[in-house]
Design a protein around this motif. Structure first.
Motif, PDB file in Angstrom:
ATOM      1  N   SER A 142     -23.255 119.123  21.840  1.00 52.67           N
ATOM      2  CA  SER A 142     -23.099 119.073  23.290  1.00 52.67           C
ATOM      3  C   SER A 142     -23.192 117.630  23.777  1.00 52.67           C
ATOM      4  N   ASP A 143     -22.347 117.268  24.757  1.00 54.53           N
ATOM      5  CA  ASP A 143     -22.330 115.925  25.325  1.00 54.53           C
ATOM      6  C   ASP A 143     -22.911 116.006  26.743  1.00 54.53           C
ATOM      7  N   PRO A 144     -24.102 115.419  26.998  1.00 58.98           N
ATOM      8  CA  PRO A 144     -24.730 115.534  28.312  1.00 58.98           C
ATOM      9  C   PRO A 144     -23.890 114.924  29.425  1.00 58.98           C
ATOM     10  N   ARG A 145     -23.013 113.992  29.112  1.00 54.24           N
ATOM     11  CA  ARG A 145     -22.215 113.362  30.170  1.00 54.24           C
ATOM     12  C   ARG A 145     -21.165 114.322  30.709  1.00 54.24           C
ATOM     13  N   THR A 146     -20.638 115.193  29.836  1.00 54.75           N
ATOM     14  CA  THR A 146     -19.585 116.115  30.269  1.00 54.75           C
ATOM     15  C   THR A 146     -20.088 117.541  30.361  1.00 54.75           C
ATOM     16  N   ASN A 147     -21.360 117.758  29.957  1.00 54.94           N
ATOM     17  CA  ASN A 147     -21.958 119.077  30.042  1.00 54.94           C
ATOM     18  C   ASN A 147     -21.173 120.108  29.224  1.00 54.94           C
ATOM     19  N   THR A 148     -20.630 119.687  28.057  1.00 59.70           N
ATOM     20  CA  THR A 148     -19.819 120.589  27.254  1.00 59.70           C
ATOM     21  C   THR A 148     -20.673 121.289  26.213  1.00 59.70           C
ATOM     22  N   ALA A 149     -20.416 122.589  25.999  1.00 58.79           N
ATOM     23  CA  ALA A 149     -21.101 123.361  24.962  1.00 58.79           C
ATOM     24  C   ALA A 149     -20.426 123.093  23.627  1.00 58.79           C
ATOM     25  N   SER A 200      -3.327 113.404  24.396  1.00 53.17           N
ATOM     26  CA  SER A 200      -3.926 112.872  25.622  1.00 53.17           C
ATOM     27  C   SER A 200      -4.640 113.942  26.430  1.00 53.17           C
ATOM     28  N   VAL A 201      -4.393 115.220  26.150  1.00 56.92           N
ATOM     29  CA  VAL A 201      -5.069 116.284  26.898  1.00 56.92           C
ATOM     30  C   VAL A 201      -6.578 116.222  26.703  1.00 56.92           C
ATOM     31  N   PHE A 202      -7.038 115.602  25.616  1.00 56.68           N
ATOM     32  CA  PHE A 202      -8.479 115.457  25.405  1.00 56.68           C
ATOM     33  C   PHE A 202      -9.107 114.658  26.555  1.00 56.68           C
ATOM     34  N   ALA A 203      -8.460 113.569  26.900  1.00 54.47           N
ATOM     35  CA  ALA A 203      -8.981 112.739  28.004  1.00 54.47           C
ATOM     36  C   ALA A 203      -8.974 113.518  29.321  1.00 54.47           C
ATOM     37  N   ARG A 204      -7.918 114.292  29.544  1.00 50.23           N
ATOM     38  CA  ARG A 204      -7.837 115.089  30.761  1.00 50.23           C
ATOM     39  C   ARG A 204      -8.920 116.156  30.775  1.00 50.23           C
ATOM     40  N   ALA A 205      -9.173 116.761  29.614  1.00 47.62           N
ATOM     41  CA  ALA A 205     -10.214 117.799  29.527  1.00 47.62           C
ATOM     42  C   ALA A 205     -11.583 117.199  29.793  1.00 47.62           C
ATOM     43  N   GLU A 206     -11.832 116.004  29.220  1.00 50.22           N
ATOM     44  CA  GLU A 206     -13.123 115.354  29.426  1.00 50.22           C
ATOM     45  C   GLU A 206     -13.337 115.032  30.901  1.00 50.22           C
ATOM     46  N   ALA A 207     -12.264 114.573  31.555  1.00 52.50           N
ATOM     47  CA  ALA A 207     -12.372 114.251  32.976  1.00 52.50           C
ATOM     48  C   ALA A 207     -12.656 115.504  33.799  1.00 52.50           C
ATOM     49  N   ALA A 208     -11.980 116.616  33.457  1.00 51.16           N
ATOM     50  CA  ALA A 208     -12.190 117.855  34.198  1.00 51.16           C
ATOM     51  C   ALA A 208     -13.592 118.393  33.981  1.00 51.16           C
ATOM     52  N   LEU A 209     -14.054 118.337  32.727  1.00 46.00           N
ATOM     53  CA  LEU A 209     -15.379 118.879  32.410  1.00 46.00           C
ATOM     54  C   LEU A 209     -16.502 118.018  32.983  1.00 46.00           C
ATOM     55  N   SER A 210     -16.197 116.759  33.295  1.00 52.11           N
ATOM     56  CA  SER A 210     -17.238 115.902  33.874  1.00 52.11           C
ATOM     57  C   SER A 210     -17.646 116.365  35.273  1.00 52.11           C
ATOM     58  N   GLY A 267     -20.969 124.635  36.068  1.00 54.56           N
ATOM     59  CA  GLY A 267     -21.340 126.006  35.735  1.00 54.56           C
ATOM     60  C   GLY A 267     -22.219 126.081  34.489  1.00 54.56           C
ATOM     61  N   PRO A 268     -22.442 127.307  33.982  1.00 55.59           N
ATOM     62  CA  PRO A 268     -23.284 127.507  32.793  1.00 55.59           C
ATOM     63  C   PRO A 268     -22.746 126.735  31.585  1.00 55.59           C
ATOM     64  N   VAL A 269     -23.637 126.082  30.878  1.00 53.18           N
ATOM     65  CA  VAL A 269     -23.244 125.234  29.753  1.00 53.18           C
ATOM     66  C   VAL A 269     -22.569 126.027  28.646  1.00 53.18           C
ATOM     67  N   ASP A 270     -23.079 127.225  28.358  1.00 52.36           N
ATOM     68  CA  ASP A 270     -22.586 127.984  27.205  1.00 52.36           C
ATOM     69  C   ASP A 270     -21.524 129.013  27.579  1.00 52.36           C
ATOM     70  N   THR A 281     -15.811 130.998  28.919  1.00 55.60           N
ATOM     71  CA  THR A 281     -14.840 131.609  29.824  1.00 55.60           C
ATOM     72  C   THR A 281     -14.796 130.848  31.156  1.00 55.60           C
ATOM     73  N   ALA A 282     -15.988 130.551  31.704  1.00 58.84           N
ATOM     74  CA  ALA A 282     -16.058 129.811  32.969  1.00 58.84           C
ATOM     75  C   ALA A 282     -15.479 128.412  32.802  1.00 58.84           C
ATOM     76  N   LYS A 283     -15.772 127.789  31.676  1.00 62.24           N
ATOM     77  CA  LYS A 283     -15.249 126.428  31.451  1.00 62.24           C
ATOM     78  C   LYS A 283     -13.732 126.442  31.360  1.00 62.24           C
ATOM     79  N   ASN A 284     -13.172 127.439  30.649  1.00 59.91           N
ATOM     80  CA  ASN A 284     -11.724 127.509  30.517  1.00 59.91           C
ATOM     81  C   ASN A 284     -11.058 127.775  31.870  1.00 59.91           C
ATOM     82  N   GLU A 285     -11.679 128.627  32.679  1.00 63.04           N
ATOM     83  CA  GLU A 285     -11.145 128.865  34.026  1.00 63.04           C
ATOM     84  C   GLU A 285     -11.165 127.576  34.843  1.00 63.04           C
ATOM     85  N   TRP A 286     -12.230 126.788  34.690  1.00 58.91           N
ATOM     86  CA  TRP A 286     -12.332 125.511  35.394  1.00 58.91           C
ATOM     87  C   TRP A 286     -11.245 124.536  34.930  1.00 58.91           C
ATOM     88  N   LEU A 287     -11.043 124.472  33.627  1.00 66.76           N
ATOM     89  CA  LEU A 287     -10.012 123.593  33.090  1.00 66.76           C
ATOM     90  C   LEU A 287      -8.637 123.979  33.622  1.00 66.76           C
TER      91      LEU A 287
END
Length: 283
Positions: A3-10, A19-29, A33-36, A39-45
């Protein structure tokens, strides 16, 4: 994946690259929502216009296993093994129960295990009387090679292979060369010695064996003949049809096989397995 505390990713893996990695990191920053909750993270992305899906390590491993099984199934299909009459008859256990040569089976396993080492013996020569299980042991080696290494293998009866070569070379001309399939990582050459010796046959066999030996390609040979008998078969006395040069080529072929299979010449004993099967069917 941690897990990366800066992006709150599980712990998860990204299913696309680039390049979608950079876009995903920006969105997840900006995700709160809940870290784990993947489903919520994918909806956010997706809501933030990022065409990417996070999957858990467990799901990724399961998907990879399924892909590996598909790859192995395709390699098996391409190998020619399924065309063998008794392809599904034996498992190692049933081979032993029916009286198959357990020591020979152990030696085949040992040969397969050492293939990964730099100084590995690349050739395996299985010989013995008819219907002792030589072809089964050869196809077992090819199948295990595919399953454990996910690398290509090909089964070929020498007699049928020579027929195919003659047809191909008749179409493409004598200088068409050996087909590319003969450079597969593992090749089974079954029933060597059953062919009728001629000048053309000796030329093709030498090209084939020398090609495999020179490139240290894994090759399984089966024959009813021991190596000395094979040399006598491939290097007959000169006649009107077989010249001294042809005889020398045959002897050199047998020598290449002897060198290729140094330390891995196995005489397959045990009962006639065809008769064992017949007695089993008759009760």
């Amino acid at each position: 994946m941690t897990s990366d505390p800066r992006t709150n990713t599980a712990p998860a893996r990204l299913s696309f690259e680039g390049s979608v990695f950079a876009r995903a990191e920006a969105a997840l920053s900006t995700y709160t929502g809940p870290v784990d909750d993947l489903t919520a993270k994918n909806e956010w992305l997706h809501a933030n216009g990022c065409p990417i899906t996070l999957v858990s390590d467990a799901d990724y491993a399961a998907d990879e296993q399924e892909r590996a099984e598909r790859r192995r199934a395709m390699l098996i299909q391409a190998s020619g093994l399924r065309q063998l009459r008794h392809y599904e008859v034996y498992t190692p256990e049933s081979f032993r129960v029916r009286g198959g040569d357990a020591t020979a089976l152990e030696r085949v396993d040992a040969w397969l295990a050492q293939l990964g080492s730099p100084d590995a013996g690349r050739g395996l020569y299985l010989h013995g009387q008819m219907r002792r299980g030589k072809t089964w042991l050869a196809q077992y080696a090819a199948r295990r090679f595919i399953e454990t290494r996910e690398a290509g293998a090909r089964y070929a009866s020498v007699v049928h292979l020579l027929e195919e070569l003659r047809e191909e070379m008749g179409t493409r001309g004598e200088r068409g060369g050996l087909p590319a399939v003969l450079s597969v990582p593992l090749l089974v050459l079954d029933d060597l010695g059953a062919e009728v010796v001629s000048k053309w046959v000796l030329e093709r066999l030498f090209e084939l064996v020398d090609f495999r030996h020179a490139r240290a390609l894994a090759t399984v040979y089966t024959s009813n003949l021991g190596l000395d008998e094979l040399e006598a078969h491939l290097g007959p006395r000169p006649t009107g049809a077989i010249t001294a040069e042809d005889r020398l080529r045959g002897v050199r072929t047998a020598e290449r096989i002897r060198e290729h299979c140094a330390g891995w010449v196995i005489e397959v004993g045990g009962p006639n397995l065809g008769r064992v099967r017949e007695r089993g069917r008759n009760g």
